[in-house]
Design a protein around this motif. Sequence first.
Motif, PDB file in Angstrom:
ATOM      1  N   LEU A 111       0.833  -1.201   0.000  1.00  0.00           N
ATOM      2  CA  LEU A 111       0.000   0.000   0.000  1.00  0.00           C
ATOM      3  C   LEU A 111       0.867   1.249   0.000  1.00  0.00           C
ATOM      4  O   LEU A 111       0.671   2.161  -0.817  1.00  0.00           O
ATOM      5  CB  LEU A 111      -0.920   0.007   1.222  1.00  0.00           C
ATOM      6  N   ILE A 169       0.812   3.144  -3.641  1.00  0.00           N
ATOM      7  CA  ILE A 169      -0.092   4.294  -3.617  1.00  0.00           C
ATOM      8  C   ILE A 169       0.620   5.574  -3.186  1.00  0.00           C
ATOM      9  O   ILE A 169       0.349   6.656  -3.719  1.00  0.00           O
ATOM     10  CB  ILE A 169      -1.295   4.024  -2.686  1.00  0.00           C
ATOM     11  N   LEU A 213      -7.355   1.082   5.251  1.00  0.00           N
ATOM     12  CA  LEU A 213      -6.992   1.125   3.836  1.00  0.00           C
ATOM     13  C   LEU A 213      -6.273  -0.150   3.404  1.00  0.00           C
ATOM     14  O   LEU A 213      -6.484  -0.641   2.288  1.00  0.00           O
ATOM     15  CB  LEU A 213      -6.115   2.350   3.558  1.00  0.00           C
ATOM     16  N   GLN A 259      -9.073  -2.680   3.030  1.00  0.00           N
ATOM     17  CA  GLN A 259      -9.883  -2.412   1.840  1.00  0.00           C
ATOM     18  C   GLN A 259      -9.147  -2.835   0.571  1.00  0.00           C
ATOM     19  O   GLN A 259      -9.735  -3.452  -0.327  1.00  0.00           O
ATOM     20  CB  GLN A 259     -10.218  -0.921   1.760  1.00  0.00           C
ATOM     21  N   ARG A 260      -7.869  -2.500   0.504  1.00  0.00           N
ATOM     22  CA  ARG A 260      -7.101  -2.833  -0.703  1.00  0.00           C
ATOM     23  C   ARG A 260      -6.946  -4.348  -0.842  1.00  0.00           C
ATOM     24  O   ARG A 260      -7.048  -4.893  -1.942  1.00  0.00           O
ATOM     25  CB  ARG A 260      -5.733  -2.153  -0.646  1.00  0.00           C
ATOM     26  N   THR A 261      -6.711  -5.033   0.269  1.00  0.00           N
ATOM     27  CA  THR A 261      -6.556  -6.486   0.234  1.00  0.00           C
ATOM     28  C   THR A 261      -7.840  -7.169  -0.218  1.00  0.00           C
ATOM     29  O   THR A 261      -7.807  -8.149  -0.977  1.00  0.00           O
ATOM     30  CB  THR A 261      -6.150  -7.006   1.626  1.00  0.00           C
ATOM     31  N   ASN A 307     -10.106  -5.709  -2.022  1.00  0.00           N
ATOM     32  CA  ASN A 307     -10.561  -5.058  -3.258  1.00  0.00           C
ATOM     33  C   ASN A 307     -11.910  -4.374  -3.051  1.00  0.00           C
ATOM     34  O   ASN A 307     -12.829  -4.498  -3.865  1.00  0.00           O
ATOM     35  CB  ASN A 307     -10.646  -6.071  -4.402  1.00  0.00           C
TER      36      ASN A 307
END
Length: 240
Positions: free
Chosen positions: A94, A98, A192, A195-197, A199
Amino acid sequence: MLREVSEQGSPIQRERALSALVESGQFRGVRQELADFSTRPSSREEGAAKQRVICHADYQTRLPGREVRGEGDPATGDAAVDEAYDGSGATFDLYRDIYERNSIDDRGMVLTSTVHYGRGFDNAFWNGRQMTYGDGDEDLPEEERLFNRFTIAIDIIGHELTHGVIQYEAGLVYRNQPGALNEHFADVFGILVKQRTLNQTASESDWVIGAGLFTENVNATGIRSMKEPGSAYNDPRLGK
């Protein structure tokens, strides 16, 4: 929360909560001392490559313990080891992908994590140098268990590692308003990572820190809800 358990839990639950409070407080002191000497690097190092080291404490409290998994090694079958490996990798990704940050210190810091710390340690912490995770109450009779292992929630991993980012980036003192901001930023980036893991979009996320951490004995969805503050738990041993 641990303070409530130290007053309202069963004898063994109170003992463990007090132990976790004392030990975590000591490590926060060490973390603050290290933060006083941590400054943001003057220049970034190129080529951000993950370097993860997962250690097993053998249920002792000496850090870092023996190395059991390194970068690129296959899964071990030990849930705590593999969750710490995956969670630290997701957090690294992340910040790199990002925010163009090269690890915790923006200089390629090796991400060292220790699991199986002590016996019945009900917490996880960043000590200024590395991550450490307790196994919760997995060794207690089922009816006495409040906490699962602390690697079970990837947002907790992201939260604690973000304390390291804050240490190098902002140096917020861990008390009063700066301490509250420190915790809030760690919560946001922990979510975050989750959430990213998964998707997920922001609207799809549950915005709950620590989902899965509590056993079925506890009336709780997690440690904190950022969507509905104050609703994450309501249990006589934890409070509300």
